[in-house]
Design an enzyme around this catalytic site. Structure first.
Site, PDB file in Angstrom:
ATOM      1  CE  LYS A  84     -42.665 -21.284  36.988  1.00 49.35           C
ATOM      2  NZ  LYS A  84     -41.717 -20.423  37.656  1.00 49.35           N
ATOM      3  NE  ARG A  88     -37.454 -14.834  40.064  1.00 47.55           N
ATOM      4  CZ  ARG A  88     -37.909 -16.300  39.575  1.00 47.55           C
ATOM      5  NH1 ARG A  88     -37.755 -16.297  38.257  1.00 47.55           N
ATOM      6  NH2 ARG A  88     -38.005 -17.115  40.351  1.00 47.55           N
ATOM      7  CE1 TYR A 132     -46.638 -14.222   3.624  1.00 46.17           C
ATOM      8  CE2 TYR A 132     -46.345 -15.603   5.500  1.00 46.17           C
ATOM      9  CZ  TYR A 132     -47.242 -15.009   4.704  1.00 46.17           C
ATOM     10  OH  TYR A 132     -48.599 -14.968   4.969  1.00 46.17           O
ATOM     11  CG  MET A 174     -50.183 -17.037  12.677  1.00 41.96           C
ATOM     12  SD  MET A 174     -51.519 -15.767  12.520  1.00 41.96           S
ATOM     13  CE  MET A 174     -50.423 -14.169  12.813  1.00 41.96           C
TER      14      MET A 174
END
Length: 383
Positions: A44, A143, A264, A312
């Protein structure tokens, strides 16, 4: 020193190498561990980010014939790469109205609710033939899966399963990575109660962690995922071989003076003249922002800490401990490899290896190798 492989796409900010021979070795490790049960493969999320078609093709060579994905959309491309004898299961079952596509693709839904059972039965009756399915029961994880009361409804009303060929009864362990956790034995006891009501159906209970519990958890089909991809499924268990290596390219090298801020927010401020290397990987590439000021890269075995915040598309390393000529633009530094494992990165980021793997960017240049020594021979610097 030069790389032991062709760097291929030099426009990419990093190179991700996937060692398919290590993947196959890890499959054999689990397969041999759980015999006489069979070993499937959970592929998956695009095989945990490594490429489902490439991974499945490699595991087919080891005799794997059972593959699990989470959503029906994941089967569209994968089904075409698997032989008809291979079984492809959809763990989340089918959303309403998806039955026709599942039938056309020849996949096996894992039925998790009475509504899914009803819809699959109706599709089979309308088609006029039996359709295979797995049935998931909830043994305590809360779940997915049928409750004890819902299973009792099936027992009292067997016509609800008309047209359905149940090929597997399954559940999922919540705490298999903690072998001493009492929930494991509790879930096993509940699963056995369910299995007694379906005595002719094969059982599937164990995930990667469950494969390293005792044989009473193995059932007939074990579903390894993370163990195949190189992370430790259980602390202290046999360590799988590393499957991935990630090397990031240097964009720029500079020296800053004392008291100069970096990144930043200027959260890193140099206490002395500092050499920096900016590399082309950021949180958009799946490198967690939480590693800002905590994580590192490695250059020829030397740790180069991340200086300041991860951006990023880039981050900055403090390379002051390296020789002045150690790095230049285009060189590669190690993010995952011999000096910093997948588990190490996850630990520094305060997360799990699953999240690191499944976040790996499609922007990386990807290399698939079957060379048994490929990763061990890698170096983290280009020519």
């Amino acid at each position: 020193m030069s790389l032991a492989f062709a760097p291929h796409d030099i426009s990419a900010g990093a190179v991700l190498t996937v060692d398919l021979s290590a993947l196959r070795s890890n499959y054999r490790l689990v397969r041999d561990r759980v015999r006489p049960a069979e070993a499937a493969a959970v592929v998956k999320a695009d095989a945990y980010g490594l490429g489902a078609t490439r991974v499945a093709s490699a595991l087919l060579k080891e005799g794997c014939r059972h593959f699990f994905v989470a959503q029906l959309c994941e089967t569209r491309d994968l089904r075409a790469h698997l032989p008809s004898a291979a079984q492809l299961y959809v763990l989340n079952g089918l959303l309403p109205g998806a039955e026709a596509e599942a039938i056309a693709l020849g996949v096996i839904p894992v039925l998790n609710s009475l509504a899914q059972v009803e819809a699959w039965s109706a599709a089979a009756v309308q088609l006029g033939r039996r359709l295979p399915a797995a049935l998931q029961v909830d043994t305590g994880m809360s779940r997915l899966g049928l409750s004890a009361g819902e299973v009792e409804q099936l027992r009292r009303h067997p016509a609800m399963l008309d047209g359905i060929d149940l090929v597997l009864l399954m559940s999922h362990l919540a705490c298999a990575d903690e072998p001493a956790h009492t929930a494991n034995a509790d879930q096993l006891a509940v699963f056995r109660q369910f299995a007694a009501q379906f005595p002719a159906i094969r059982r599937s209970f164990a995930n990667s962690g469950g494969a390293f519990l005792d044989t009473t958890y193995h059932g007939d089909l074990v579903r390894p995922g993370i163990a195949l991809y190189g992370a430790d499924p259980v602390p202290g268990a046999v360590r799988p071989r590393p499957v991935v290596q990630l090397d990031a390219r240097v964009i720029q090298v500079r020296t800053i003076t004392a008291n100069t801020g970096v990144g930043y927010g200027l959260t890193f401020r140099a206490s002395a003249p500092t050499r920096l290397a900016t590399i082309g990987v950021g949180y958009a590439d799946g490198w967690p922002r939480g590693l800002s000021g905590r994580g590192a890269a490695y250059v020829r075995g030397v740790r180069a800490p991340i200086a300041g915040r991860i951006s990023m598309d880039s981050m900055t390393l403090d390379i002051s401990s390296l020789p002045d000529d150690a790095l230049r633009a285009g060189d590669l530094v190690e993010l995952i490899g011999p000096n910093q494992t997948l588990d190490d990165v996850a630990g520094d980021a305060g997360t799990i290896p699953y999240e690191i793997l499944t976040s790996l960017s499609r922007r990386y240049a990807r290399i698939y190798t079957e060379d048994e020594t490929a990763l061990s021979n890698r170096v983290a610097r280009s020519a």
